[in-house]
Scaffold this motif. Structure first.
Motif, mmCIF file in Angstrom:
data_model
loop_
_atom_site.group_PDB
_atom_site.id
_atom_site.type_symbol
_atom_site.label_atom_id
_atom_site.label_comp_id
_atom_site.label_asym_id
_atom_site.label_seq_id
_atom_site.Cartn_x
_atom_site.Cartn_y
_atom_site.Cartn_z
ATOM 1 N N ALA A 199 93.270 3.442 -34.198
ATOM 2 C CA ALA A 199 93.402 2.899 -35.591
ATOM 3 C C ALA A 199 93.936 1.671 -35.403
ATOM 4 C CB ALA A 199 94.085 3.991 -36.310
ATOM 5 N N LEU A 200 94.870 1.170 -34.725
ATOM 6 C CA LEU A 200 95.399 -0.160 -34.688
ATOM 7 C C LEU A 200 94.759 -1.085 -34.148
ATOM 8 C CD1 LEU A 200 99.220 1.302 -34.234
ATOM 9 C CD2 LEU A 200 98.286 0.491 -36.100
ATOM 10 N N LEU A 201 93.870 -0.908 -33.112
ATOM 11 C CA LEU A 201 93.256 -1.737 -32.244
ATOM 12 C C LEU A 201 92.561 -3.084 -33.281
ATOM 13 C CD1 LEU A 201 91.779 0.277 -29.144
ATOM 14 C CD2 LEU A 201 93.761 -1.462 -29.351
ATOM 15 N N PRO A 202 91.860 -2.678 -34.115
ATOM 16 C CA PRO A 202 91.198 -3.583 -34.955
ATOM 17 C C PRO A 202 92.277 -4.591 -35.670
ATOM 18 C CG PRO A 202 90.165 -1.465 -35.623
ATOM 19 C CD PRO A 202 91.440 -1.223 -34.613
ATOM 20 N N ARG A 203 93.242 -4.309 -35.716
ATOM 21 C CA ARG A 203 94.367 -5.335 -36.598
ATOM 22 C C ARG A 203 94.915 -6.308 -35.522
ATOM 23 N NH1 ARG A 203 98.534 -1.210 -39.652
ATOM 24 N NH2 ARG A 203 99.213 -3.153 -39.918
ATOM 25 N N ILE A 204 94.538 -6.216 -34.229
ATOM 26 C CA ILE A 204 95.200 -7.092 -33.324
ATOM 27 C C ILE A 204 94.337 -8.596 -33.420
ATOM 28 C CG2 ILE A 204 95.210 -7.854 -30.856
ATOM 29 C CD1 ILE A 204 95.142 -5.015 -30.154
ATOM 30 N N THR A 205 95.253 -9.556 -33.698
ATOM 31 C CA THR A 205 94.784 -10.950 -34.122
ATOM 32 C C THR A 205 95.088 -11.808 -32.963
ATOM 33 O OG1 THR A 205 96.502 -11.494 -35.422
ATOM 34 C CG2 THR A 205 94.650 -10.594 -36.526
ATOM 35 N N ALA A 206 95.880 -11.422 -32.305
ATOM 36 C CA ALA A 206 96.183 -12.418 -30.961
ATOM 37 C C ALA A 206 95.282 -12.802 -29.962
ATOM 38 C CB ALA A 206 97.509 -11.992 -30.527
ATOM 39 N N ARG A 207 95.098 -13.820 -29.419
ATOM 40 C CA ARG A 207 94.112 -14.076 -28.362
ATOM 41 C C ARG A 207 94.667 -13.215 -27.156
ATOM 42 N NH1 ARG A 207 93.476 -19.768 -26.005
ATOM 43 N NH2 ARG A 207 92.155 -18.483 -24.513
ATOM 44 N N THR A 208 93.337 -12.237 -26.980
ATOM 45 C CA THR A 208 93.650 -11.239 -25.785
ATOM 46 C C THR A 208 92.980 -11.293 -24.636
ATOM 47 O OG1 THR A 208 94.417 -9.822 -27.761
ATOM 48 C CG2 THR A 208 93.536 -8.650 -25.835
ATOM 49 N N LEU A 209 93.381 -10.910 -23.307
ATOM 50 C CA LEU A 209 92.849 -10.659 -22.088
ATOM 51 C C LEU A 209 93.135 -9.182 -21.803
ATOM 52 C CD1 LEU A 209 91.330 -11.654 -19.591
ATOM 53 C CD2 LEU A 209 93.598 -12.189 -18.636
ATOM 54 N N VAL A 210 91.872 -8.517 -21.628
ATOM 55 C CA VAL A 210 92.067 -7.194 -20.855
ATOM 56 C C VAL A 210 91.619 -7.232 -19.383
ATOM 57 C CG1 VAL A 210 91.068 -4.908 -21.271
ATOM 58 C CG2 VAL A 210 91.485 -6.181 -23.281
ATOM 59 N N VAL A 211 92.368 -6.678 -18.538
ATOM 60 C CA VAL A 211 92.264 -6.739 -17.155
ATOM 61 C C VAL A 211 92.118 -5.188 -16.563
ATOM 62 C CG1 VAL A 211 93.066 -7.555 -15.095
ATOM 63 C CG2 VAL A 211 93.584 -8.873 -17.123
ATOM 64 N N GLY A 212 90.743 -5.118 -16.233
ATOM 65 C CA GLY A 212 90.715 -3.702 -15.448
ATOM 66 C C GLY A 212 90.772 -3.799 -13.799
ATOM 67 N N ALA A 213 90.850 -2.649 -13.201
ATOM 68 C CA ALA A 213 90.931 -2.377 -11.914
ATOM 69 C C ALA A 213 89.764 -1.460 -11.488
ATOM 70 C CB ALA A 213 92.296 -1.792 -11.417
ATOM 71 N N THR A 214 88.907 -2.204 -10.795
ATOM 72 C CA THR A 214 87.711 -1.405 -10.545
ATOM 73 C C THR A 214 87.886 -0.156 -9.637
ATOM 74 O OG1 THR A 214 87.207 -2.789 -8.342
ATOM 75 C CG2 THR A 214 86.435 -3.540 -10.478
ATOM 76 N N GLN A 215 88.994 -0.025 -8.864
ATOM 77 C CA GLN A 215 89.065 1.003 -8.102
ATOM 78 C C GLN A 215 90.394 1.911 -8.547
ATOM 79 O OE1 GLN A 215 88.884 0.735 -3.870
ATOM 80 N NE2 GLN A 215 88.524 -1.593 -4.135
ATOM 81 N N ASP A 216 90.376 1.779 -9.823
ATOM 82 C CA ASP A 216 91.575 2.505 -10.511
ATOM 83 C C ASP A 216 91.331 4.179 -10.677
ATOM 84 O OD1 ASP A 216 93.722 3.343 -12.089
ATOM 85 O OD2 ASP A 216 93.500 1.443 -13.395
ATOM 86 N N ALA A 217 92.188 4.902 -9.925
ATOM 87 C CA ALA A 217 92.150 6.272 -10.000
ATOM 88 C C ALA A 217 93.244 7.023 -10.985
ATOM 89 C CB ALA A 217 92.131 6.707 -8.592
ATOM 90 N N THR A 218 93.872 6.072 -11.651
ATOM 91 C CA THR A 218 94.758 6.727 -12.823
ATOM 92 C C THR A 218 94.276 6.409 -14.115
ATOM 93 O OG1 THR A 218 96.697 6.217 -11.253
ATOM 94 C CG2 THR A 218 97.154 6.473 -13.486
#
Length: 277
Positions: A199-218
């Motif tokens: 519910a809170l994610l649409p309220r984010i206004t800061a410039r944002t970078l999301v970083v994923g790990a392609t082999q992430d097993a967690t």
């Protein structure tokens, strides 16, 4: 070293480095080792031209509180208190794993304190991923009945198979004690099971970078992709590594983050030039 009181918690934090641009605040993931275990090796890579803040959230060994259950909002309030106590806001805010939803909530509720946001190997909703729900439940059981098995489980899921084979048996055995199932760690795991920040994610206004790990097993990489899809205008990057990607691919991680944040010195000079103009 400093502390700030938030509710019943005496939150420990530290500021290192120099520079007049936005400080970088690093928020650690699950584990009572806190900032020292997550950021001890990597944080100095960012201190050349900026101040870097690290903190220990409740559940961390160096922060003392009443030992009660934790929520994402409780930990977000601790991050806010550190920013305000240090007097360095607005900051560039980076959260890893459990620290990613915590940082996202800070950005959503206190946009005045966040210049740029980086979410690394994070997620929005545990019950939406049966794999993660079962993994965290397994960690709870291992923490209670098989502490040695807990250490091996988090090591296996924290790093890619290739990385574990590359460092060899001695290196793997050295990693296992880094995240023991202390009461603080298990408080974090209980929080991990309850995460729901949709519910809170649409309220984010800061410039944002999301970083994923392609082999992430967690926290499987699909969770990072979903964060990127929901946070409007966000940028996205993937690193071919396991969950603790800044251990496996430190140079690539630092380059990815600094490429997004830019030079703190340059931003400070730009602000000064604007003020003079």
């Amino acid at each position: 070293m400093a502390t700030v009181t938030v509710g019943t918690a005496r939150v420990h934090y530290a500021v290192e480095g120099s520079g007049d641009g936005p400080a970088l605040l690093l928020v650690h993931g699950t584990g009572s080792g806190g900032a020292a275990v997550n950021w001890g090796q990597t944080a100095p890579r960012f201190t050349g031209d900026r101040r870097v803040i690290t903190l220990d959230l409740s559940g961390g060994d160096r922060t003392v509180d009443d030992g009660g259950p934790l929520t994402v909002e409780t930990l977000a309030a601790q991050v806010v208190a550190v920013i305000e106590d240090a007097g360095l806001g607005p900051v560039d805010l980076l959260g890893f794993s459990m620290g990613a939803p915590v940082s996202a909530v800070v950005a959503a509720l206190r946009p005045d304190l966040v210049e740029r946001l980086v979410l690394v190997a994070g997620w929005a909703y545990t019950d939406g991923d049966e794999y993660m729900r079962n993994l965290f439940t397994l960690w709870q059981r291992l923490g209670e009945f098989d502490p040695a098995g807990f250490g091996r489980s988090v090591t296996m899921t924290g790093f890619s198979r290739g990385f574990l084979n590359a460092i060899g048996r001695e290196g793997v055995e050295a990693l296992i004690p880094n995240m023991p199932p202390t009461p603080g760690t298990l408080r974090h795991v209980e929080l991990d099971l309850a995460v729901d920040i949709r519910a809170l994610l649409p309220r984010i206004t800061a410039r944002t970078l999301v970083v994923g790990a392609t082999q992430d097993a967690t926290v499987p990489v699909e969770n990072s992709r979903e964060l990127h899809a929901v946070i409007g205008g966000s940028s996205y990057a993937e690193i071919d590594a396991g969950h603790v990607l800044f251990f496996e691919k430190e140079d690539e991680f630092v380059s990815t983050v600094t490429g997004f944040l830019g030079s703190a010195r340059r931003k400070s000079a730009d602000l000064l030039g604007s003020a003079v103009a």
